[in-house]
Scaffold this active site. Structure first.
Site, PDB file in Angstrom:
ATOM      1  N   HIS A 200      -7.067   9.088   2.510  1.00 51.69           N
ATOM      2  CA  HIS A 200      -6.397   9.677   1.355  1.00 51.69           C
ATOM      3  C   HIS A 200      -5.969   8.607   0.348  1.00 51.69           C
ATOM      4  O   HIS A 200      -5.605   8.931  -0.783  1.00 51.69           O
ATOM      5  CB  HIS A 200      -5.204  10.528   1.787  1.00 51.69           C
TER       6      HIS A 200
ATOM      7  N   ASP B  67      -8.607  10.291   8.721  1.00 50.77           N
ATOM      8  CA  ASP B  67      -7.870   9.671   7.623  1.00 50.77           C
ATOM      9  C   ASP B  67      -8.007   8.147   7.643  1.00 50.77           C
ATOM     10  O   ASP B  67      -7.027   7.416   7.808  1.00 50.77           O
ATOM     11  CB  ASP B  67      -6.391  10.076   7.709  1.00 50.77           C
TER      12      ASP B  67
ATOM     13  N   SER C  74       3.594   3.438   2.747  1.00 49.84           N
ATOM     14  CA  SER C  74       3.188   2.864   4.024  1.00 49.84           C
ATOM     15  C   SER C  74       1.808   3.312   4.465  1.00 49.84           C
ATOM     16  O   SER C  74       1.332   2.863   5.512  1.00 49.84           O
ATOM     17  CB  SER C  74       4.204   3.219   5.114  1.00 49.84           C
TER      18      SER C  74
END
Length: 947
Positions: free
Chosen positions: A86, A117, A200
């Site tokens: 993402h 991801d 993060s």
């Protein structure tokens, strides 16, 4: 990329933030057993980078805009960085990495996983001069419950943050991150509580040996529970990329959840089968259960259903995601034999394995601001729809009747079904320039309701450029191909239409007025002059049938960079263009071609010579939203000076006007109408005007404010309209006396026959006008050309006079001044779009409300998905220099920005609206943000042309 979901889960990336201090020197290497956490972190901190991304388009689940996240080096010699999918995005992205010592390097996207991801960026290690590049080893098998870990990243957008925790779970199902977020599947997630937050994303979870055992992916907003992606499939993909092997990803378009034995037993698992599975997988506590089976996919075709328990694949018991994916990745184009448990039955099915990469979009069609792709597996899986069809973002920018910003699925355009974007291009090539065609679509959120929507698609070849983008993993860019073989505009057929019969006797008396009312729609394409409204639709009144002139509220026709249409009798829509915007009154004149209406019996309103006064009876004729004329009998309650506040966006506002107020509150429901006398002659226009940022008001404007302008337009002498270019406010004679007005002058003024004892005070003198420096703020105007200036009509002489003799009261003294007027032509006749921002010469409101004009280059709009926005440029900024070259006007600015070298930073000196100077460094990236110039051309169909 950062998406906050209230009381839900959220993805861990955040808007760009400032950096902090440089690193200290690294200690000498020690043995693993002797290393402390401090030494481990210091040894790996140079391998973690801050990633700054700009996404120029909405694509799949990612929104356009700028963001900041984290990544870490996994191959120092080849410059490969691991981060989240993402972050890297499925679509176009421009990214750069900032190392701990603030060295910066460009990144290119080389791989994004279609299911999990994670993804990889690449940089050129030779460009790094001051950082010792070291890779962090991927160690997926090191993730065990109870392991002490550290997370090194950019928590909350701060450069370098170090969080500690322990792994609490390694078998957590993937979180549901909600609509339009990247949602992982067919994998476990690791759970820990490091209290990470935005920025993060992509941070490594490292053990005491300095190895990465997982990567940050998501976290819970309220309970400090963080989730990490295991590295099993990540490491496999990395090894393929490093050795130049294709990363194979297979799918049966079915996703599974991991459920514990107590749960799967409720679904039908027998004691005997449970014992068999537990014996085969001693450490297992559950099995895989089908969660999503996409319609039409291989799983559904084979007979798999939601809730089926997976027992084995090709005879091997499979209860975890890693072997499940190994089977699919290794058997693309082949079949797999699955044993599944459904209730009390055990079924054997054979399923085809597809190439998952073929289900991710590698092309994007851009039509204006709208972007279309083939529907991705990611969206199809979340919304449980077939992985096929055309998904479109920002459809509202090309659809005439839509304002919602959602993801839609297109079913057909102009009666032709479209299954992919190639077919969309084929259909667009059959549509002529500015032609309106029907489109059928549905909201992907509401597919379960089977609600098919319809609208009208209008594509202007001037404003809606059509481009096809194709992903190129060698360059990291999406190659662009301009679609140019499009049909030119067709001749508009005469729209012979008739007005419906009027049954209401009261309205029938005003039939001629009703036949002058038309609907006017204005759709902004480029935001200039502080305009923030995309589409406005209201009514207008024809004032000249021979020339096709229509008066409308300026709040409707708010910008010259727009597409305008006129609808007559609710049955015929024809093109129009903006002809004139009044500089102070809230009306504009748009023009249509009379040939386009054929024999339609339209009428022009006639004007009354008698102005309205307080207490007068009048009738307001307006149109309902169903194109039905409405007549309201009412009285004038008051005539008051217009009130409008100054806007921080320096947006146009109506000034220097008196507005008629009516005692019938129903009148406020209509944004346009006409106030007529008993003979049907128009006395005032009922118009919208904006009072402040949140309040839109309506009021009547005397036709005396329209007639002089209309006469000049009819004589093709609009350029001769003159103005003092000042803002005035009424004051009482008593206030003027306190400012120094003599008793003799006071008596003289009061003797003048008017309904009010007042004068006008100058609030602002427009910069660069000829009156600037002659008239001053707070001057009280006593007379103009020898006549007392007690009403706004007394100022109307400015429209046709080159010089006015004005007596003003200033500093207790009367002064007689010769004041030149200025032409009222359209100020903005050239626009430069650069680095994603829009620039033009300062417009009327900027000149009026700015204490000082810092340059002739004004920034009117900054796209959030641009380097201009990412680097801090703001609307209302004045640009004074580009790369130390002065830019006093738009021509010099255009020359300076076109001379900027691509993929470099330009030094741009700006001054804010409150006169604060600043120096920005704006990235030039012509591939996605080319420099374009628009020139106003009234003879062109759209009123503008690209230069």
């Amino acid at each position: 990329m950062y998406k906050s979901l209230v009381q839900k889960l959220k993805i861990k990336s955040t808007p760009s933030a400032a950096s902090v201090d440089a690193p200290s020197a690294q200690p000498a290497a020690k043995s693993e057993t002797a290393m402390t956490w401090q030494e481990v972190v210091e040894s790996k901190i140079n391998s973690v980078v801050s990633i700054k991304c700009v996404s120029p388009f909405n694509f799949e689940t990612e929104s356009r805009g700028s963001s900041q996240a984290t990544g870490f080096i996994v191959d120092a010699s080849n410059g490969i960085i691991l981060t989240n999918r993402h972050v890297i995005s499925a679509g176009p992205v421009v990214a750069r990495a900032v190392f701990y010592n603030h060295e910066e390097v460009e990144l290119k996207a080389i791989y994004r996983d279609p299911l999990h991801d994670f993804g990889f960026f690449k940089f050129d290690p030779a460009l790094i001069k001051h950082t010792k590049l070291e890779a962090i080893e991927l160690f997926p098998e090191g993730a065990i419950v109870g392991l002490d870990i550290r997370v090194i990243g950019n928590n909350a957008g701060q450069k370098v943050s170090i969080m500690s925790s322990s792994i609490s779970r390694i078998d957590r199902n993937v979180p549901d991150l909600g609509d339009m977020s990247f949602n992982d599947s067919n994998t476990f997630y690791i759970q820990a509580s490091a209290n990470i937050s935005g920025g993060s994303s992509g941070s490594p979870m490292i053990n005491i040996a300095g190895q990465a055992v997982a990567i940050v992916s998501a976290g819970a907003c309220k309970n400090s529970t963080d989730m990490y992606l295991p590295l099993d499939r990540v490491k496999r993909a990395f090894e393929c990329i490093r050795t130049g092997i294709e990363v194979k990803r297979g799918t049966i378009q079915t996703t599974f959840d991991y459920r514990s034995f107590d749960q799967v037993k409720r679904l039908g698992l027998s004691d005997e089968t449970e014992a068999k599975v537990r014996k085969e997988i001693p450490n297992g506590v559950g099995m895989l259960v089908a969660n999503t089976v996409l319609p039409g996919g291989p799983g559904e075709v084979a007979g798999i259903e939601e809730g089926d328990i997976l027992l084995s694949i090709n005879g091997k018991i499979v209860t975890h995601f890693v072997p499940l994916e190994e089977f699919m990745d290794d058997n693309i184009g082949k079949t797999l034999d699955l044993s599944i448990i459904r209730g009390k039955e055990t079924l054997d099915v054979t399923v085809d394995v597809q190439n998952l990469h073929l289900l991710e979009p590698t092309q994007m069609l851009q039509v204006g601001a709208a972007t279309m792709t083939n529907l991705s597996f990611q969206l199809a899986n979340y919304y449980r729809v077939p992985a096929a069809g055309v998904a479109v973002n920002w459809l509202h920018t090309i659809l005439e009747d839509l304002s919602m910003i959602d993801v839609y699925m297109i079913k057909s355009i102009n009666g032709k079904a479209v299954a992919n974007i190639a077919e969309v291009v084929d259909v667009l090539k059959t549509i002529a320039d500015s032609e309106s065609v029907p489109i059928k679509y549905y909201n992907i959120y509401e597919h379960y309701d089977n609600v098919i929507l319809s609208g009208t698609l209008k594509v202007s070849h001037l404003w809606h450029r059509i481009n096809m983008y194709t992903r190129n993993d060698d360059t990291g860019l999406w190659d662009v191909e301009k679609i140019t073989d499009l049909l030119p505009a067709r001749d508009t057929e005469p729209a012979n239409t008739t007005f419906p019969a009027i049954k209401n006797a009261e309205i029938a008396k005003l039939e001629n007025v009703a036949h002058s009312m038309v609907k006017v729609k204005c759709t902004a394409t480029v935001y200039i002059e502080g305009n923030v409204t995309r589409t406005r639709s209201s009514y207008g009144a024809i004032v000249d049938t021979e020339r096709g002139l229509v008066v409308v509220s300026r709040e409707t026709a708010s910008t010259s960079t727009c597409i305008i249409t006129i609808t007559i009798a609710g049955s015929a829509t024809i093109p129009a263009k903006l002809l004139f915007q009044h500089p102070t009154y809230s009306y504009a004149i748009v023009q249509y071609n009379p040939k386009h209406i054929g024999d339609t019996n339209v009428k022009a309103i006639s004007f009354s010579e008698k102005p309205l006064e307080s207490g007068d009876a009048t009738r307001m004729l307006a149109m309902s939203k169903h194109d039905v004329p409405v007549c309201i009998n009412t009285r004038v309650s008051n005539i008051l000076p217009i009130e409008s506040e100054v806007f921080c966006m320096l947006r146009w506002r109506s000034i220097n006007a008196d507005v008629v107020q009516l005692d019938n509150p129903t009148a406020s429901n209509y944004g346009f109408g006409v106030l007529v006398d008993e003979d049907g002659h128009v006395q005032a226009l009922w118009l919208e005007y904006i009072r402040n940022k949140k309040i839109m008001c309506v009021g009547g404007l005397s036709v005396k404010a329209l007639i002089p302008t209309l006469r000049l337009l009819q004589d093709s002498e609009a350029s001769k309209i003159r103005s003092l270019k000042v803002e005035i406010k009424p004051i009482t004679i008593d206030q003027a006396k306190r400012a120094g007005l003599s008793n003799e002058r006071s008596k003289e003024l009061q003797a003048a026959a008017t309904t009010r004892n007042q004068l006008y005070r100058i609030e602002r003198v427009e910069a660069l006008s000829k009156a600037h420096g002659v008239l001053e703020d707070l001057d009280i105007v006593v007379s103009i050309n020898g006549k007392p200036a007690k009403t706004l009509e007394d100022f109307d002489v400015q429209a046709t006079s080159d010089i006015l003799e004005m007596v003003v009261l200033r500093d207790l003294k009367e002064l007689t001044l010769q004041v030149e007027t200025t032409d009222s032509k359209q100020e903005v006749d050239k626009i430069v779009v650069w680095a994603g921002a829009t620039f033009h010469a300062p417009h009327k409101t900027a000149l009026q409300q700015s204490a000082k004009i810092h340059s002739g280059v004004y920034c009117s709009d900054v796209q959030c998905s641009s380097f201009a926005h990412d680097c801090g440029l703001e609307e209302t900024n004045w640009v004074t220099h580009v790369n130390d070259i002065a830019t006093p006007d738009l021509d010099s600015f255009e020359k300076a920005v076109r001379a900027c070298e691509d993929k470099t930073f330009a030094r741009v000196k700006v001054v804010s609206s409150n006169s604060k100077p600043n120096v920005l460094t704006i990235k030039v990236f012509n591939h996605y943000w080319p420099t374009t110039t628009l020139i106003r051309n009234q003879s062109a169909a759209g009123g503008w042309r690209f230069d």
